[in-house]
Design an enzyme around this catalytic site. Structure first.
Site, PDB file in Angstrom:
ATOM      1  N   TYR A   8      -1.127  -0.653  10.501  1.00 29.58           N
ATOM      2  CA  TYR A   8      -1.314  -1.052   9.103  1.00 29.58           C
ATOM      3  C   TYR A   8      -0.136  -0.567   8.254  1.00 29.58           C
ATOM      4  CZ  TYR A   8      -3.487  -1.327   4.465  1.00 29.58           C
ATOM      5  OH  TYR A   8      -3.754  -1.606   3.131  1.00 29.58           O
ATOM      6  N   SER A  38       0.842  -1.200   0.000  1.00 31.93           N
ATOM      7  CA  SER A  38       0.000   0.000   0.000  1.00 31.93           C
ATOM      8  C   SER A  38       0.874   1.246   0.000  1.00 31.93           C
ATOM      9  CB  SER A  38      -0.850  -0.008   1.282  1.00 31.93           C
ATOM     10  OG  SER A  38      -1.466   1.233   1.472  1.00 31.93           O
TER      11      SER A  38
END
Ligand SMILES: NC(=O)c1ccc[n+]([C@@H]2O[C@H](COP(=O)([O-])OP(=O)(O)OC[C@H]3O[C@@H](n4cnc5c(N)ncnc54)[C@H](OP(=O)(O)O)[C@@H]3O)[C@@H](O)[C@H]2O)c1
Length: 265
Positions: A149, A136
């Site tokens: 995350y 990501s």
């Protein structure tokens, strides 16, 4: 790598980006091996696409242990491993539930790394293979509420570059997928924590964040494997940011030209 007749293991195939990846790899002529926790969703997908179903919880190290062997015993060797399964954590770091950091790190980083460890030796024995790690842009930039995350995705991105270093000169391809917002169940969860939601709203307003359909991600990933591309960066406008983050790794790679990357046994 030509995909016709090849076997592709996709984690997180039960919905979202993984489901689209399964469609596109099957569409390119590959045989898919589908992994996630939701057996029913995987089975319906396998009815549609063919392939095999391997329900597993990647946050449980006992289920990750030996997973590649079990998949290969049921349908043959894996040529392409797509580590796509992932979970978010949206909360101020110290307010998140006690086991959240471990769960996020297990699913987003440790399981993908462990599956690479299990899969690559067989790929090398058979003459080659390809690893796709779905990371990501949060592995490069930080938004409030996404610390665990982001750290797990930064680890996955750096790990993927590490694989290239260790297997340089050997027939193991890698593709690092660095994604901005993709409308899926995972993205919807950013609304659970106001500071994260507000940060995304601002990024959308400034035009630095823009949604990409999951079908487009799948198209680009399949193309990258076919063409042996190292990176998929979506949306395209984020590519310069990802390239900047990649620059120190590339510099080290150039400096290490000529250095042996595998010990002689
Ligand atoms: N959507 C975005 O905006 C975005 C942006 C950047 C990167 N990504 C990355 O893209 C990947 C796919 O995300 P998505 O948006 O498609 O999310 P999603 O729609 O929530 O799907 C996540 C997938 O991972 C599986 N999964 C979750 N926990 C698991 C576990 N413990 N064991 C096995 N499988 C598990 C889920 O299946 P089960 O629930 O059936 O297990 C599901 O198939 C993730 O790595 C995510 O970090 C997404």
């Amino acid at each position: 790598m030509e995909l016709r007749g090849k076997r592709v293991l996709i984690t997180g195939a039960s919905r979202g980006i993984g489901e689209s990846l399964a469609h596109n790899f099957a569409g390119a002529g590959a045989r898919v091996a589908l992994v996630a926790r939701s057996r029913d969703s995987l089975e319906s997908l396998a009815v549609e696409l063919g392939g095999t179903v391997h329900p597993a919880d990647l946050s449980d190290s006992t289920q990750v242990s030996g997973l590649i062997r079990r998949v290969e015993d049921d349908g043959g060797p894996i040529d392409v491993l797509v580590n796509n399964a992932g979970i978010e954590s949206t909360a101020c770091f110290t307010d998140a539930p006690e086991d959240e950091l471990r769960r996020v790190t297990d699913v987003n980083y440790l399981a993908p790394a462990e599956l690479c460890r299990q899969a690559i030796p067989g790929m090398l024995r058979r003459g080659g293979g390809h690893i796709v790690n779905v990371s990501s842009l949060s592995g490069i930039v930080l938004f409030p509420g996404l610390v665990s995350y982001s750290a797990s995705k930064a680890a996955l991105s750096h790990f993927t570059a590490g694989l290239r270093t260790d297997f340089r000169g050997l027939p193991i391809g890698t593709t690092l997928v660095e994604l901005g917002p993709i409308p899926t169940d995972l993205l919807a969860k950013i609304d659970n924590y106001e500071p994260t939601a507000k940060s995304f709203q601002r990024a959308y307003r400034w035009g630095v964040a823009v949604d990409t359909p999951r079908e487009r991600v799948a198209e680009e990933v399949v193309k990258a494997v076919l063409k042996g591309r190292r990176h998929v960066r979506l949306p395209k406008r984020s590519a310069p940011l990802a390239m900047l983050a990649e620059a120190p790794r590339r510099i080290a790679e150039i400096i290490l030209t000529g250095v042996p990357h595998q010990a002689k046994s």
